[in-house]
Enzyme design. Structure first.
Site, short mmCIF file in Angstrom:
data_model
loop_
_atom_site.label_atom_id
_atom_site.label_comp_id
_atom_site.label_asym_id
_atom_site.label_seq_id
_atom_site.Cartn_x
_atom_site.Cartn_y
_atom_site.Cartn_z
N CYS A 80 3.81 7.16 -4.38
CA CYS A 80 4.55 8.10 -3.53
C CYS A 80 5.84 7.49 -2.99
O CYS A 80 6.92 8.00 -3.22
CB CYS A 80 3.65 8.63 -2.42
SG CYS A 80 4.57 9.36 -1.06
N CYS B 30 7.16 10.86 -4.63
CA CYS B 30 7.56 11.84 -3.61
C CYS B 30 8.80 11.43 -2.83
O CYS B 30 9.67 12.25 -2.55
CB CYS B 30 6.45 12.10 -2.59
SG CYS B 30 4.80 12.02 -3.21
N HIS C 176 7.44 0.53 2.21
CA HIS C 176 6.28 -0.26 1.78
C HIS C 176 5.86 -1.24 2.87
O HIS C 176 4.67 -1.44 3.14
CB HIS C 176 6.62 -1.06 0.52
CG HIS C 176 7.10 -0.24 -0.64
ND1 HIS C 176 6.91 1.11 -0.71
CD2 HIS C 176 7.75 -0.59 -1.77
CE1 HIS C 176 7.44 1.55 -1.85
NE2 HIS C 176 7.95 0.55 -2.50
N PHE D 60 14.41 31.45 17.25
CA PHE D 60 15.46 32.11 16.48
C PHE D 60 16.68 31.20 16.32
O PHE D 60 17.03 30.51 17.25
CB PHE D 60 15.83 33.39 17.21
CG PHE D 60 16.68 34.31 16.41
CD1 PHE D 60 16.14 35.03 15.37
CD2 PHE D 60 18.03 34.43 16.69
CE1 PHE D 60 16.92 35.89 14.62
CE2 PHE D 60 18.81 35.28 15.94
CZ PHE D 60 18.26 36.01 14.91
N LEU E 203 0.85 -1.19 0.00
CA LEU E 203 0.00 0.00 0.00
C LEU E 203 0.88 1.24 0.00
O LEU E 203 2.06 1.17 0.34
CB LEU E 203 -0.91 -0.02 1.22
CG LEU E 203 -1.94 -1.14 1.20
CD1 LEU E 203 -2.53 -1.37 2.59
CD2 LEU E 203 -3.05 -0.83 0.20
#
Ligand code: COM
Length: 521
Positions: A78, A83, A133, A499, A74
């Site tokens: 990607c 990605c 995966h 910062f 599944l």
């Protein structure tokens, strides 16, 4: 292979996926609860991001789903081809460019071009991708309680019936999410060996390219081209539109665009805008690309590696043929804001419904379909969204460009770094995570940021950033500026900055928020 009553750890899943990919396991991987007599509320055809998130949401709402995917895992393209490799490649590009620019300085050795290898990074990805995966299969079964059948293609028979591995499953609804593929341009020679797209690159590349031509000017072209160049493969991009001005990108600020594109050029890339490919030449494999440049002249650019960055097209044809779903002129399935297609009971999600072909949209489409199927009217409008790409930098933006804001609002100010009119090499700012070494060694390359403010309402209407470490902040900025009431410069000034923070927006806004009548900074 029935895995329903087995509880595999991720290492065991990895072995199963490896064996399925080599063909050693050629049967479906079946995780179906045969004792559950409930009707399926939905069958998700395609277990990519949209299908997986929709399935998880539907389960969480108490429904019953079945998710089917032809791959043995599944998560879809990607983590397999899109990605995840893109982020590995883009991080590699950043590291390579830094090592090259600091060659022989500080603790950096002399940069060895021979060791900058795109093939090595691709092989690393290929050998390790099944770890992710395996996690998807494990999480979906053990934590999310999903039912699924993997390693077997699904065939939709009608709006309630799907056939997989010779067995028919019925459901109240179907959710189609089979994605998109590269739109292959009609250029002679495009079928030659040596011509790749983002998917075949990770599946098939088996040599170290020496010279690349990219056809198309999409996000993929910018991102992959920057990686190829950084990995020592001189790269030419051939694009009809100016880079980052293609139809698939919205709200790209011109100053941001110029910083990105001129940076690509200064790192040695050739960028041909207003140009079109005429032919890919070859002699059994690609040897070059003939290009009609903006002036109309023909030039041949030698290349042993041609990459298609021409965008993608939805894989909708099987559903047009079987169900007669309505599609638009680019083959994307037409849906309403509830993800309902023209066929009652049939939903479509993700790349299959067209642009933007982005992760947030795929996953939220899945969730939207699941909510509606479970009786909760829910609409998803994805017309406004934050966006990003990578060059050697992380480039992130949300809301309006400065030009768009000036068209819409009477009085606009910008808070920008380097300040408007200041040469890039006059300041090492902005700098923070990931750009400190650059700021101290090559200040002109440290980055760019711009915050666009409607001076009358004092609301932030756009934010744009080139650098490192700001992408995550843009998820929250997107939410803040688009919520009712938006986000004012005064609220920014109230925030507690950590910062040095990459985008510098909080402290810069605080420097101006005291003004009753706002001016540029
Ligand atoms: C992400 C895949 S790599 S999914 O969206 O979690 O299914």
């Amino acid at each position: 292979m029935d895995v329903r009553d087995r509880s595999f750890r991720t290492g065991e899943w990895r072995t199963i996926i490896d064996r399925a990919e080599t063909g050693e396991i050629d049967e479906p991987i079946v995780n179906v609860d045969r004792e559950d007599r409930r009707e399926f509320d939905a069958i998700f055809v395609g277990g990519g991001a949209g299908g997986r998130f929709g399935s998880a949401y539907l389960r969480a709402r108490g429904g019953r789903q079945l998710t089917i995917d032809r791959w043995p895992f599944l998560g879809g393209s990607c983590p397999h081809q899109a990605c995840v490799p893109h982020h590995l490649f883009s991080e590699s590009a950043r590291e390579l460019d830094l090592a090259r620019s600091l060659s022989g300085r500080l603790w950096f050795g002399e940069f060895d071009e021979k060791r900058a290898s795109m093939l090595a990074v691709i092989e690393l990805f290929r050998s390790e991708r099944n770890r992710a995966h395996a996690f998807m299969n494990w999480q979906s079964k053990e934590q999310l309680g999903m039912e699924y059948i993997l390693n077997a293609p699904a065939t939709v028979r009608d709006e309630h019936t799907v056939e997989v591995a010779g067995q028919r499953f019925h459901a109240r609804n179907l959710v189609l999410g089979t994605g998109a593929r590269t739109e292959v341009p009609e250029v002679p020679g495009v079928d030659l060996p040596g011509v790749f797209d983002f998917a075949s690159l990770v599946e098939e590349l088996d040599y170290e390219p020496n010279r690349c031509v990219i056809i198309g000017g999409s996000k993929v072209a910018v991102e992959y081209g920057s990686f190829f160049q950084a990995a020592g493969c001189p790269t030419t991009i051939v694009s009809r539109s100016p880079l980052m001005r293609t139809a698939s990108l919205h709200h790209v600020d011109e100053d941001m665009r110029q910083f990105v594109v001129s940076g690509m050029r200064s790192r040695g890339m050739t960028i041909l805008e207003g140009a079109e490919p005429v032919e890919i030449t070859g002699n059994g494999r690609a040897t070059g690309v003939v290009v009609r440049t903006a002036g109309g002249a023909l030039h041949t650019f030698p290349a042993d590696f041609v990459f298609l960055g021409t965008g993608e097209r939805a894989c909708s044809q099987p559903f047009v043929d079987t169900l007669g779903v309505e599609v638009d002129g680019r083959a994307s399935i037409v849906v309403n804001p509830r993800m309902q297609t023209s066929v009652p009971g049939v939903y479509a999600i993700g790349d299959l419904i067209g642009p933007p072909m982005e992760m947030f949209k795929a996953r939220k489409c899945g969730m939207a379909a699941a909510r509606n199927i479970m009786g909760e009217p829910y609409e998803f409008d994805f017309s406004e969204y934050p966006d990003f790409l990578h060059s050697t930098y992380e480039v992130t933006w949300v809301g309006l460009t400065e030009a768009e804001a000036r068209e819409r609002y009477e009085r606009v100010i910008v808070i920008q770094m380097p300040p408007p009119g200041m040469g890039l090499d006059e300041t090492p700012l902005p700098c923070a995570e990931g750009s400190m070494l650059t700021a101290f060694t090559n200040p002109a390359a440290s980055g760019f940021q711009k915050c666009v403010i409607d001076a009358v309402s004092r609301r932030v209407v756009g934010a744009h950033h080139v650098g490192f470490g700001a992408k995550t902040a843009f998820q929250y900025l997107d939410h803040l500026i688009h919520r009712p009431g938006g986000l004012t410069i005064d609220q920014m000034a109230e925030m507690n900055e950590l910062f040095l923070n990459s985008e510098h927006f909080v402290q810069l806004c605080r420097l101006r928020a005291g003004q009753l009548d706002l001016t540029d900074l």
